[in-house]
Write a protein that holds these residues in place. Structure first.
Motif, PDB file in Angstrom:
ATOM      1  N   GLU A  70       0.826  -1.209   0.000  1.00 21.05           N
ATOM      2  CA  GLU A  70       0.000   0.000   0.000  1.00 21.05           C
ATOM      3  C   GLU A  70       0.860   1.259   0.000  1.00 21.05           C
ATOM      4  O   GLU A  70       0.573   2.230  -0.701  1.00 21.05           O
ATOM      5  CB  GLU A  70      -0.928   0.003   1.214  1.00 21.05           C
ATOM      6  CG  GLU A  70      -2.148  -0.876   1.058  1.00 21.05           C
ATOM      7  CD  GLU A  70      -3.146  -0.652   2.181  1.00 21.05           C
ATOM      8  OE1 GLU A  70      -2.809   0.062   3.145  1.00 21.05           O
ATOM      9  OE2 GLU A  70      -4.258  -1.183   2.094  1.00 21.05           O
ATOM     10  N   LYS A  71       1.924   1.252   0.793  1.00 21.96           N
ATOM     11  CA  LYS A  71       2.788   2.429   0.890  1.00 21.96           C
ATOM     12  C   LYS A  71       3.497   2.714  -0.430  1.00 21.96           C
ATOM     13  O   LYS A  71       3.768   3.868  -0.764  1.00 21.96           O
ATOM     14  CB  LYS A  71       3.813   2.231   2.010  1.00 21.96           C
ATOM     15  CG  LYS A  71       3.203   2.282   3.407  1.00 21.96           C
ATOM     16  CD  LYS A  71       4.248   2.050   4.480  1.00 21.96           C
ATOM     17  CE  LYS A  71       3.632   2.082   5.867  1.00 21.96           C
ATOM     18  NZ  LYS A  71       4.637   1.813   6.933  1.00 21.96           N
ATOM     19  N   GLU A  72       3.813   1.654  -1.178  1.00 25.51           N
ATOM     20  CA  GLU A  72       4.465   1.855  -2.474  1.00 25.51           C
ATOM     21  C   GLU A  72       3.546   2.606  -3.434  1.00 25.51           C
ATOM     22  O   GLU A  72       4.012   3.377  -4.271  1.00 25.51           O
ATOM     23  CB  GLU A  72       4.854   0.504  -3.076  1.00 25.51           C
ATOM     24  CG  GLU A  72       5.989  -0.187  -2.335  1.00 25.51           C
ATOM     25  CD  GLU A  72       6.295  -1.550  -2.921  1.00 25.51           C
ATOM     26  OE1 GLU A  72       5.611  -1.943  -3.903  1.00 25.51           O
ATOM     27  OE2 GLU A  72       7.203  -2.231  -2.409  1.00 25.51           O
ATOM     28  N   GLY A  73       2.249   2.364  -3.317  1.00 28.02           N
ATOM     29  CA  GLY A  73       1.266   3.118  -4.088  1.00 28.02           C
ATOM     30  C   GLY A  73       1.262   2.871  -5.582  1.00 28.02           C
ATOM     31  O   GLY A  73       0.814   3.726  -6.352  1.00 28.02           O
ATOM     32  N   LYS A  74       1.734   1.731  -6.022  1.00 28.11           N
ATOM     33  CA  LYS A  74       1.739   1.440  -7.459  1.00 28.11           C
ATOM     34  C   LYS A  74       0.314   1.240  -7.969  1.00 28.11           C
ATOM     35  O   LYS A  74      -0.533   0.681  -7.284  1.00 28.11           O
ATOM     36  CB  LYS A  74       2.573   0.192  -7.737  1.00 28.11           C
ATOM     37  CG  LYS A  74       4.055   0.366  -7.440  1.00 28.11           C
ATOM     38  CD  LYS A  74       4.825  -0.898  -7.779  1.00 28.11           C
ATOM     39  CE  LYS A  74       6.314  -0.722  -7.496  1.00 28.11           C
ATOM     40  NZ  LYS A  74       7.079  -1.961  -7.811  1.00 28.11           N
ATOM     41  N   LYS A  75       0.070   1.694  -9.191  1.00 31.80           N
ATOM     42  CA  LYS A  75      -1.270   1.589  -9.758  1.00 31.80           C
ATOM     43  C   LYS A  75      -1.678   0.138 -10.008  1.00 31.80           C
ATOM     44  O   LYS A  75      -2.861  -0.196  -9.959  1.00 31.80           O
ATOM     45  CB  LYS A  75      -1.345   2.384 -11.066  1.00 31.80           C
ATOM     46  CG  LYS A  75      -1.248   3.897 -10.877  1.00 31.80           C
ATOM     47  CD  LYS A  75      -1.424   4.619 -12.202  1.00 31.80           C
ATOM     48  CE  LYS A  75      -1.370   6.132 -11.995  1.00 31.80           C
ATOM     49  NZ  LYS A  75      -1.543   6.865 -13.284  1.00 31.80           N
ATOM     50  N   ASP A  76      -0.714  -0.707 -10.316  1.00 32.94           N
ATOM     51  CA  ASP A  76      -1.034  -2.102 -10.630  1.00 32.94           C
ATOM     52  C   ASP A  76      -0.900  -3.015  -9.410  1.00 32.94           C
ATOM     53  O   ASP A  76      -0.786  -4.230  -9.546  1.00 32.94           O
ATOM     54  CB  ASP A  76      -0.131  -2.613 -11.750  1.00 32.94           C
ATOM     55  CG  ASP A  76       1.348  -2.546 -11.374  1.00 32.94           C
ATOM     56  OD1 ASP A  76       1.678  -1.858 -10.381  1.00 32.94           O
ATOM     57  OD2 ASP A  76       2.169  -3.179 -12.072  1.00 32.94           O
ATOM     58  N   ARG A  77      -0.928  -2.432  -8.217  1.00 28.12           N
ATOM     59  CA  ARG A  77      -0.775  -3.248  -7.006  1.00 28.12           C
ATOM     60  C   ARG A  77      -2.004  -4.136  -6.800  1.00 28.12           C
ATOM     61  O   ARG A  77      -3.117  -3.773  -7.194  1.00 28.12           O
ATOM     62  CB  ARG A  77      -0.574  -2.359  -5.782  1.00 28.12           C
ATOM     63  CG  ARG A  77      -1.771  -1.505  -5.404  1.00 28.12           C
ATOM     64  CD  ARG A  77      -1.444  -0.659  -4.171  1.00 28.12           C
ATOM     65  NE  ARG A  77      -2.571   0.155  -3.742  1.00 28.12           N
ATOM     66  CZ  ARG A  77      -2.857   1.351  -4.224  1.00 28.12           C
ATOM     67  NH1 ARG A  77      -2.097   1.876  -5.187  1.00 28.12           N
ATOM     68  NH2 ARG A  77      -3.894   2.036  -3.768  1.00 28.12           N
ATOM     69  N   PRO A  78      -1.824  -5.296  -6.185  1.00 29.97           N
ATOM     70  CA  PRO A  78      -2.972  -6.178  -5.910  1.00 29.97           C
ATOM     71  C   PRO A  78      -3.855  -5.583  -4.825  1.00 29.97           C
ATOM     72  O   PRO A  78      -3.448  -4.673  -4.098  1.00 29.97           O
ATOM     73  CB  PRO A  78      -2.308  -7.475  -5.440  1.00 29.97           C
ATOM     74  CG  PRO A  78      -0.989  -7.041  -4.885  1.00 29.97           C
ATOM     75  CD  PRO A  78      -0.553  -5.885  -5.737  1.00 29.97           C
ATOM     76  N   CYS A  79      -5.060  -6.104  -4.709  1.00 28.73           N
ATOM     77  CA  CYS A  79      -5.989  -5.629  -3.686  1.00 28.73           C
ATOM     78  C   CYS A  79      -5.416  -5.931  -2.303  1.00 28.73           C
ATOM     79  O   CYS A  79      -4.886  -7.015  -2.054  1.00 28.73           O
ATOM     80  CB  CYS A  79      -7.347  -6.308  -3.856  1.00 28.73           C
ATOM     81  SG  CYS A  79      -8.566  -5.811  -2.608  1.00 28.73           S
ATOM     82  N   THR A  80      -5.530  -4.956  -1.399  1.00 29.83           N
ATOM     83  CA  THR A  80      -4.980  -5.126  -0.047  1.00 29.83           C
ATOM     84  C   THR A  80      -6.064  -5.063   1.025  1.00 29.83           C
ATOM     85  O   THR A  80      -5.775  -4.768   2.182  1.00 29.83           O
ATOM     86  CB  THR A  80      -3.917  -4.045   0.238  1.00 29.83           C
ATOM     87  OG1 THR A  80      -4.513  -2.747   0.057  1.00 29.83           O
ATOM     88  CG2 THR A  80      -2.728  -4.191  -0.691  1.00 29.83           C
ATOM     89  N   CYS A  81      -7.311  -5.331   0.645  1.00 27.91           N
ATOM     90  CA  CYS A  81      -8.405  -5.270   1.614  1.00 27.91           C
ATOM     91  C   CYS A  81      -8.289  -6.405   2.633  1.00 27.91           C
ATOM     92  O   CYS A  81      -7.496  -7.342   2.473  1.00 27.91           O
ATOM     93  CB  CYS A  81      -9.757  -5.333   0.904  1.00 27.91           C
ATOM     94  SG  CYS A  81     -10.196  -6.966   0.282  1.00 27.91           S
ATOM     95  N   PHE A  82      -9.105  -6.327   3.660  1.00 28.97           N
ATOM     96  CA  PHE A  82      -9.059  -7.310   4.742  1.00 28.97           C
ATOM     97  C   PHE A  82      -9.323  -8.724   4.234  1.00 28.97           C
ATOM     98  O   PHE A  82      -8.639  -9.678   4.610  1.00 28.97           O
ATOM     99  CB  PHE A  82     -10.089  -6.939   5.813  1.00 28.97           C
ATOM    100  CG  PHE A  82     -10.147  -7.899   6.961  1.00 28.97           C
ATOM    101  CD1 PHE A  82      -9.183  -7.892   7.953  1.00 28.97           C
ATOM    102  CD2 PHE A  82     -11.171  -8.837   7.047  1.00 28.97           C
ATOM    103  CE1 PHE A  82      -9.233  -8.791   9.014  1.00 28.97           C
ATOM    104  CE2 PHE A  82     -11.227  -9.737   8.101  1.00 28.97           C
ATOM    105  CZ  PHE A  82     -10.256  -9.712   9.087  1.00 28.97           C
TER     106      PHE A  82
END
Length: 239
Positions: free
Chosen positions: A23-35
Motif C-alpha cells: 500500500e505504501k508503495e502506491g503502485k497503480k497495478d498493485r494487488p488488492c490489499t483489503c481485509f
C-alpha cells in the motif's frame, strides 16, 4: 492456556506487513490489499505450511528462541505470501467491496446475541441416491433468504460436484436483551431445481443468548439437517 498454532500468528503478522508495504508503495497495478484478500492470502499460506502447536508459555518461549530456524521459516512464508497474493488477485471474491481501507473484519452486531449455529446438510437424487450438484439450496426465514454472518457464507448455496451434495449456512446472529435467554428460530431449506419436484424442509433451532458474538467456526456449534432427497415429477418419495 488453550492449544495455539504459532504458525498462524506469524503468517498473519507477515501478511499484514507485506500488504501494508504494498500500500505504501502506491503502485497503480498493485494487488488488492483489503481485509478479505489478506485473509485469503493467509489461508493460502497456512494450507501449505505445517502447524506448530503450543500449550504453555514455555512452548511459546521456545518457539521464539529458535532464531535461525525462524529466519528460514519466515523466508519460506514470505515466498508463499507473494505467491498467494498474486493468485488471489486474479480471482477476487465477487461478494466483497475489496476496499483497501477495510483493514478489519466488519462488525456484525454487538452482544448480547443469539448465536445461530452453522447449518449443514446433504441433498441426494431420490431415484439413484447419488449426491446432487449444480443446483441452488436456499435457507429461508420468514419467507425471505436468511442473512448470513458474512459474505464468505453464501445464501443461496450452490452445490458443486466436489462437495458430494453438501451445503452449509451460517446465519447472522440475532440481537438479544440479555444473555441467558432461550429462543427458538424457525428456518426452512428450499430447493427448486429443473427436473425435480420442489422441496421445502422446515426445522427449528433453540438458541440461548450469549454476551459475545461467536465469529470462529466450530463443529460443536453445528446443526445437522437429515439428508434430503429430490425426486423427478410424478415420483412418490419412498419412506
Amino acid at each position: 492456556m488453550d492449544i495455539h498454532n504459532t504458525t498462524e500468528d506469524r503468517v498473519l503478522s507477515l501478511v499484514h506487513e507485506i500488504f501494508d508495504s504494498i500500500e505504501k508503495e502506491g503502485k497503480k497495478d498493485r494487488p488488492c490489499t483489503c481485509f478479505q484478500c489478506r485473509l485469503d492470502t493467509a489461508c493460502y499460506v497456512l494450507n501449505r505450511l505445517p502447524p506448530k502447536y503450543v500449550v504453555s508459555s514455555r512452548g511459546v518461549a521456545r518457539t521464539e528462541s529458535e532464531t535461525i530456524e525462524k529466519q528460514q521459516e519466515d523466508a519460506d512464508i514470505v515466498s508463499l505470501i507473494y505467491e498467494g497474493l498474486h493468485k488471489i488477485a486474479k480471482s477476487l471474491r465477487p461478494h466483497f467491496t475489496h476496499n483497501p481501507a477495510d483493514k478489519e473484519s466488519p462488525v456484525i452486531i454487538k452482544g448480547p446475541v443469539f448465536n445461530i449455529p452453522t447449518i449443514i446438510g446433504r441433498v441426494f437424487n431420490g431415484s439413484n441416491f447419488e449426491p446432487i450438484s449444480n443446483i441452488d439450496v436456499m435457507l429461508m426465514e420468514d419467507g425471505k433468504l436468511a442473512p448470513m454472518i458474512d459474505p464468505n457464507w453464501q445464501n443461496p448455496y450452490r452445490l458443486i460436484p466436489n462437495t458430494a451434495g453438501t451445503f452449509t449456512f451460517w446465519p447472522k446472529p440475532k440481537g438479544a436483551e440479555k444473555a441467558g435467554l432461550e429462543k427458538t428460530f424457525t428456518f426452512s431449506i428450499s430447493i427448486q431445481a429443473e427436473g425435480f419436484e420442489p422441496l421445502q424442509h422446515f426445522f427449528s433451532i433453540p438458541v440461548i443468548s450469549e454476551e459475545l458474538v461467536q465469529t470462529s467456526y466450530s463443529m460443536q456449534r453445528t446443526y445437522k439437517i437429515p439428508d434430503l432427497y429430490l425426486f423427478p415429477p410424478g415420483n412418490d418419495e419412498e419412506a
